[in-house]
Design an enzyme around this catalytic site. Structure first.
Site, PDB file in Angstrom:
ATOM      1  N   ARG A 177      -2.679  -6.270  -8.722  1.00 42.22           N
ATOM      2  CA  ARG A 177      -1.712  -7.345  -8.503  1.00 42.22           C
ATOM      3  C   ARG A 177      -1.809  -8.441  -9.548  1.00 42.22           C
ATOM      4  O   ARG A 177      -0.826  -8.854 -10.127  1.00 42.22           O
ATOM      5  CB  ARG A 177      -1.924  -7.973  -7.120  1.00 42.22           C
ATOM      6  CG  ARG A 177      -1.470  -7.125  -5.982  1.00 42.22           C
ATOM      7  CD  ARG A 177      -2.032  -7.597  -4.677  1.00 42.22           C
ATOM      8  NE  ARG A 177      -3.450  -7.307  -4.603  1.00 42.22           N
ATOM      9  CZ  ARG A 177      -4.181  -7.369  -3.508  1.00 42.22           C
ATOM     10  NH1 ARG A 177      -3.640  -7.795  -2.392  1.00 42.22           N
ATOM     11  NH2 ARG A 177      -5.449  -7.058  -3.518  1.00 42.22           N
TER      12      ARG A 177
ATOM     13  N   HIS B 205       0.841  -1.200   0.000  1.00 42.64           N
ATOM     14  CA  HIS B 205       0.000   0.000   0.000  1.00 42.64           C
ATOM     15  C   HIS B 205       0.878   1.252   0.000  1.00 42.64           C
ATOM     16  O   HIS B 205       0.598   2.225  -0.711  1.00 42.64           O
ATOM     17  CB  HIS B 205      -0.886   0.051   1.250  1.00 42.64           C
ATOM     18  CG  HIS B 205      -1.928  -1.030   1.345  1.00 42.64           C
ATOM     19  ND1 HIS B 205      -2.104  -1.795   2.471  1.00 42.64           N
ATOM     20  CD2 HIS B 205      -2.868  -1.449   0.459  1.00 42.64           C
ATOM     21  CE1 HIS B 205      -3.110  -2.638   2.291  1.00 42.64           C
ATOM     22  NE2 HIS B 205      -3.584  -2.463   1.072  1.00 42.64           N
TER      23      HIS B 205
HETATM   24  P1  ADP Z   1      -9.644  -3.709  -0.418  1.00 49.46           P
HETATM   25  O1  ADP Z   1      -9.952  -2.643  -1.393  1.00 49.46           O
HETATM   26  O2  ADP Z   1      -9.993  -5.077  -0.905  1.00 49.46           O
HETATM   27  O3  ADP Z   1     -10.072  -3.442   0.987  1.00 49.46           O
HETATM   28  P2  ADP Z   1      -6.977  -3.215   0.429  1.00 49.46           P
HETATM   29  O4  ADP Z   1      -7.439  -2.253   1.410  1.00 49.46           O
HETATM   30  O5  ADP Z   1      -6.113  -4.310   0.900  1.00 49.46           O
HETATM   31  O6  ADP Z   1      -8.105  -3.840  -0.411  1.00 49.46           O
HETATM   32  O7  ADP Z   1      -6.202  -2.488  -0.744  1.00 49.46           O
HETATM   33  C1  ADP Z   1      -6.547  -1.247  -1.260  1.00 49.46           C
HETATM   34  C2  ADP Z   1      -5.907  -1.090  -2.606  1.00 49.46           C
HETATM   35  O8  ADP Z   1      -4.532  -1.437  -2.558  1.00 49.46           O
HETATM   36  C3  ADP Z   1      -6.511  -1.947  -3.704  1.00 49.46           C
HETATM   37  O9  ADP Z   1      -6.523  -1.198  -4.896  1.00 49.46           O
HETATM   38  C4  ADP Z   1      -5.546  -3.090  -3.823  1.00 49.46           C
HETATM   39  O10 ADP Z   1      -5.551  -3.637  -5.127  1.00 49.46           O
HETATM   40  C5  ADP Z   1      -4.242  -2.372  -3.560  1.00 49.46           C
HETATM   41  N1  ADP Z   1      -3.216  -3.316  -3.138  1.00 49.46           N
HETATM   42  C6  ADP Z   1      -3.251  -4.138  -2.060  1.00 49.46           C
HETATM   43  N2  ADP Z   1      -2.145  -4.901  -2.016  1.00 49.46           N
HETATM   44  C7  ADP Z   1      -1.385  -4.554  -3.090  1.00 49.46           C
HETATM   45  C8  ADP Z   1      -0.134  -5.013  -3.639  1.00 49.46           C
HETATM   46  N3  ADP Z   1       0.542  -6.007  -3.075  1.00 49.46           N
HETATM   47  N4  ADP Z   1       0.343  -4.406  -4.751  1.00 49.46           N
HETATM   48  C9  ADP Z   1      -0.374  -3.436  -5.353  1.00 49.46           C
HETATM   49  N5  ADP Z   1      -1.565  -2.992  -4.923  1.00 49.46           N
HETATM   50  C10 ADP Z   1      -2.073  -3.538  -3.809  1.00 49.46           C
END
Ligand code: ADP
Length: 169
Positions: A93, A20
């Site tokens: 990802r 993130h």
């Molecule tokens: P969600 O939207 O499912 O609650 P998260 O809060 O974990 O997901 O992630 C927020 C954003 O960060 C999403 O766009 C997700 O694709 C991106 N993200 C999470 N992990 C990664 C990663 N390893 N590499 C790139 N982007 C990521």
């Protein structure tokens, strides 16, 4: 005067990971301000409360001058609009992420055509990291030091110690 170009990067951040933070740092090179939107009540079950997710995130971005965090409880596009954002930033990802993100981008563009969706490809170094893997690793007794900053490792330890002792939280 030219208006600041603001982006909202929304998510659950349960907890925030190095992946993130990588997306946030890269977005901050494209926009004047990047607001990490911490969604208050996602449908999934959370490990950390909204206050905890915010505090952990704020500490993680303390040295990132153009990046800030705010919690929200509305439709993401409405939050972005209220913040004066021109874009929503998402990270990508995998191919399976793509289908979900593409669908969500189309929904969001239908709801508010003024907010552009900007998708940044995961950095190879961080592509395998997810908050759910972090929670699982920590829950099974290993410190996910490769995936999250040290203060989050500490918070995870405390959270699972509380749970282990039967305290809710
Ligand atoms: P969600 O939207 O499912 O609650 P998260 O809060 O974990 O997901 O992630 C927020 C954003 O960060 C999403 O766009 C997700 O694709 C991106 N993200 C999470 N992990 C990664 C990663 N390893 N590499 C790139 N982007 C990521």
């Amino acid at each position: 005067m030219i208006a600041a170009r603001i982006a909202v990067y929304p998510g659950s951040f349960d907890p925030v990971t190095y992946a993130h933070l990588d997306i946030a740092a890269r977005a901050s090179r494209l926009f004047d301000r990047v607001i990490l939107g911490v969604f208050d009540q996602p449908k999934k079950q959370l490990l950390f409360t909204t206050e905890e997710r915010m505090a952990l995130l704020r500490e993680a971005i303390a040295d990132m001058p153009r990046v800030e965090a705010q919690t929200y409880n509305a439709l993401t596009v409405d939050f972005a609009h209220a913040m004066g954002a021109i874009a929503l930033v998402r990270g990508l990802r995998t191919v399976s992420d793509f289908e979900i993100e593409y669908n969500m981008a189309q929904l969001n563009q239908t709801l508010d055509a003024d907010v552009e969706v900007v998708v940044l490809m995961a950095s190879r170094r961080y592509a395998h990291i997810s908050s759910s893997a972090v929670r699982e690793i920590a829950g099974l007794g290993r410190d996910p030091v490769e995936f999250v900053p040290p203060h989050i490792v500490t918070a995870l330890r405390q959270k699972f110690a509380q749970r282990g002792s039967g305290t809710q939280g």
